[in-house]
Scaffold this motif. Structure first.
Motif, short mmCIF file in Angstrom:
data_model
loop_
_atom_site.label_atom_id
_atom_site.label_comp_id
_atom_site.label_asym_id
_atom_site.label_seq_id
_atom_site.Cartn_x
_atom_site.Cartn_y
_atom_site.Cartn_z
N LEU A 26 1.04 -1.22 0.41
CA LEU A 26 0.09 0.42 -0.12
C LEU A 26 0.56 1.09 0.18
N LYS A 27 2.24 1.23 1.34
CA LYS A 27 3.14 2.60 0.70
C LYS A 27 3.91 2.58 -0.86
N LYS A 28 4.02 1.05 -1.24
CA LYS A 28 4.93 1.07 -2.59
C LYS A 28 3.94 2.11 -3.68
N SER A 29 2.87 1.45 -3.50
CA SER A 29 2.18 2.04 -4.18
C SER A 29 1.43 3.21 -4.18
N GLY A 30 1.75 4.15 -3.52
CA GLY A 30 0.99 5.31 -3.13
C GLY A 30 -0.85 5.28 -2.86
N ARG A 31 -1.12 4.10 -1.42
CA ARG A 31 -2.52 3.82 -1.55
C ARG A 31 -2.72 3.80 -0.07
N THR A 32 -1.42 4.96 0.36
CA THR A 32 -1.39 5.00 1.61
C THR A 32 -2.92 5.71 2.38
N HIS A 33 -3.47 6.19 2.15
CA HIS A 33 -4.98 6.68 2.01
C HIS A 33 -6.28 5.30 2.94
N LEU A 34 -5.98 4.23 2.00
CA LEU A 34 -6.34 2.57 2.40
C LEU A 34 -5.75 1.76 4.15
N ILE A 35 -4.78 2.78 3.78
CA ILE A 35 -4.52 1.59 5.40
C ILE A 35 -4.87 1.52 6.55
N PRO A 36 -6.03 2.26 7.00
CA PRO A 36 -7.08 2.70 7.68
C PRO A 36 -7.87 1.85 8.15
N LYS A 37 -8.42 1.49 6.19
CA LYS A 37 -9.21 0.37 6.39
C LYS A 37 -8.82 -0.87 6.05
N MET A 38 -7.23 -1.27 5.74
CA MET A 38 -6.49 -2.36 6.39
C MET A 38 -7.21 -2.52 7.20
N TRP A 39 -6.50 -1.61 8.24
CA TRP A 39 -6.87 -2.19 10.05
C TRP A 39 -7.73 -2.52 10.61
N MET A 40 -8.90 -1.48 9.49
CA MET A 40 -9.89 -1.73 10.20
C MET A 40 -10.44 -3.34 9.60
N GLY A 41 -10.02 -4.05 8.73
CA GLY A 41 -10.14 -4.98 8.67
C GLY A 41 -9.58 -6.28 9.03
N ILE A 42 -8.68 -5.68 9.52
CA ILE A 42 -7.50 -6.56 10.72
C ILE A 42 -8.96 -6.78 12.02
N ASP A 110 -9.92 -0.49 -6.40
CA ASP A 110 -10.53 -0.02 -8.30
C ASP A 110 -11.87 -0.49 -8.12
N GLY A 111 -12.17 -0.96 -6.57
CA GLY A 111 -13.67 -1.63 -6.39
C GLY A 111 -14.38 -0.79 -5.25
N PRO A 112 -15.11 -1.31 -4.79
CA PRO A 112 -16.13 -0.37 -2.96
C PRO A 112 -15.10 -0.05 -2.59
N THR A 113 -15.50 1.15 -1.49
CA THR A 113 -14.38 1.03 -0.46
C THR A 113 -14.71 0.59 0.17
N TRP A 114 -15.32 -0.80 0.97
CA TRP A 114 -14.99 -1.40 1.42
C TRP A 114 -14.09 -2.79 1.09
N GLY A 115 -13.73 -2.55 -0.18
CA GLY A 115 -13.32 -4.22 -0.98
C GLY A 115 -11.60 -4.14 -0.02
N ILE A 116 -10.82 -3.01 0.38
CA ILE A 116 -9.99 -3.84 1.11
C ILE A 116 -9.94 -3.70 2.34
N VAL A 117 -11.33 -3.48 2.74
CA VAL A 117 -11.68 -3.72 4.81
C VAL A 117 -12.21 -5.54 4.30
N ALA A 121 -9.60 -8.66 6.10
CA ALA A 121 -10.80 -9.21 7.52
C ALA A 121 -10.02 -10.43 6.84
N LEU A 122 -10.33 -11.09 5.47
CA LEU A 122 -10.15 -12.66 5.31
C LEU A 122 -8.81 -13.18 5.14
N ALA A 123 -7.82 -12.12 4.69
CA ALA A 123 -6.44 -12.64 4.92
C ALA A 123 -5.74 -13.28 6.39
N VAL A 124 -6.23 -12.23 7.26
CA VAL A 124 -5.63 -12.40 8.48
C VAL A 124 -7.01 -13.09 9.45
N GLY A 125 -8.30 -12.84 9.17
CA GLY A 125 -8.97 -13.76 9.76
C GLY A 125 -9.02 -15.52 9.95
#
Length: 287
Positions: A26-42, A110-117, A121-125
């Motif tokens: 996420l950092k390397k691809s310039g998508r740092t704005h998605l990091i909070p959603k990633m933590w939400m999924g975790i 590229d999809g819905p905003t909850w996609g990264i969540v 969630a699936l990867a860690v869950g």
């Protein structure tokens, strides 16, 4: 306790590595704005895993002894099946785990905003649910509650610390060797859980042979002594083992260990000239 520490360490490190890979990409691809959603999924994955563990622990209480043994034995066997699947899946998927996660992140971004969540969630869950079920089954097998829980929490804490150090570039370990030998140890631990699951079903009279013992060394290794406790905590060894338990242990551990070691020692496939040219011609996201 040692067996549960191993479970927590291995499963926790797998989850930690997934998080490290997601953060780095996420950092390397310039998508740092998605990091909070990633933590939400975790956070969702951790919450679901804790709820699942609580249901396993407190759900069967109040049922008859036979019903508790049937549930315990069935879930113990299910736990062994899931852990076995996880070991072989990791042996195969570890080689493409990074690229697979990147593809999932690209698709989710590229999809819905909850996609990264959902991706997080699936990867860690998956790791969390497997850990909760296997630790619960292992705790039943040892007949203890706090020691398995403390052991698994210590393993998870060590995995989190290792994950942080790997993310910062401070710690460098041979992950292939680490997962190979912890996986082999888990096969032995799973064999003990399987044997105890069989014992539960025998006590519930679902399976026969409860009093047909293959061996009884209780006069040498006391179940309550330090050696009996040690062997029970690591290998789920029972000094009095029925024939059905012993046969199940051998029929599981021997072939699974052979197939697992063959899988992890299999040489990596080198790309052919045709696939190499295709890879060169097809643009990929920055990594």
């Amino acid at each position: 306790m040692t067996g549960n520490f191993l479970i927590g360490l291995r499963e926790g490190l797998e989850a930690a590595l997934v998080i490290v890979l997601l953060l780095a990409y996420l950092k390397k691809s310039g998508r740092t704005h998605l990091i909070p959603k990633m933590w939400m999924g975790i956070a969702v994955a951790i919450t679901v895993s804790l709820i699942f563990g609580a249901v396993l622990t407190f759900g069967p209480k109040g049922l008859t002894f036979e019903a508790q043994e049937i549930i315990g034995g069935t879930l113990s066997i299910l736990a062994v099946g899931l852990v076995t699947w996880m070991l072989f899946w990791m042996a195969k998927a570890s080689r493409t785990l990074s690229s697979d996660l990147k593809k999932q992140v690209d698709k989710a971004a590229d999809g819905p905003t909850w996609g990264i969540v959902l991706v997080a969630a699936l990867a860690v869950g998956r790791e969390g649910l497997e850990t909760a079920l296997f630790i619960w089954a292992s705790a039943r097998a040892t007949g203890q509650t706090w020691q398995p829980l403390v052991g698994s929490l210590l393993g998870i804490a060590a995995a989190i610390a290792m994950g942080m150090l790997i993310h910062r570039g401070v710690l460098k370990i041979n992950l292939s060797t680490f997962f190979k030998w912890t996986g082999a140890a888990l096969v032995v631990v799973a064999g003990g859980v399987l044997a105890y699951g069989i014992h539960d079903l025998q006590e519930a009279r679902v399976l026969p042979g409860l009093h047909n013992l293959a061996f009884d060394v209780s006069h040498i290794i006391s179940p309550t002594g330090w050696l009996g406790t040690f062997l029970k905590g690591i290998f789920n060894f029972s000094p009095a083992t029925t024939w059905l338990e012993a046969i199940a242990w051998v029929l599981y551990v021997v072939p699974v260990m052979f197939l697992y070691l063959r899988a992890v020692n299999a040489p990596k496939k080198t790309p052919t000239a045709a696939s190499a040219s295709t890879t060169t011609a097809t643009p990929h996201p920055a990594s």
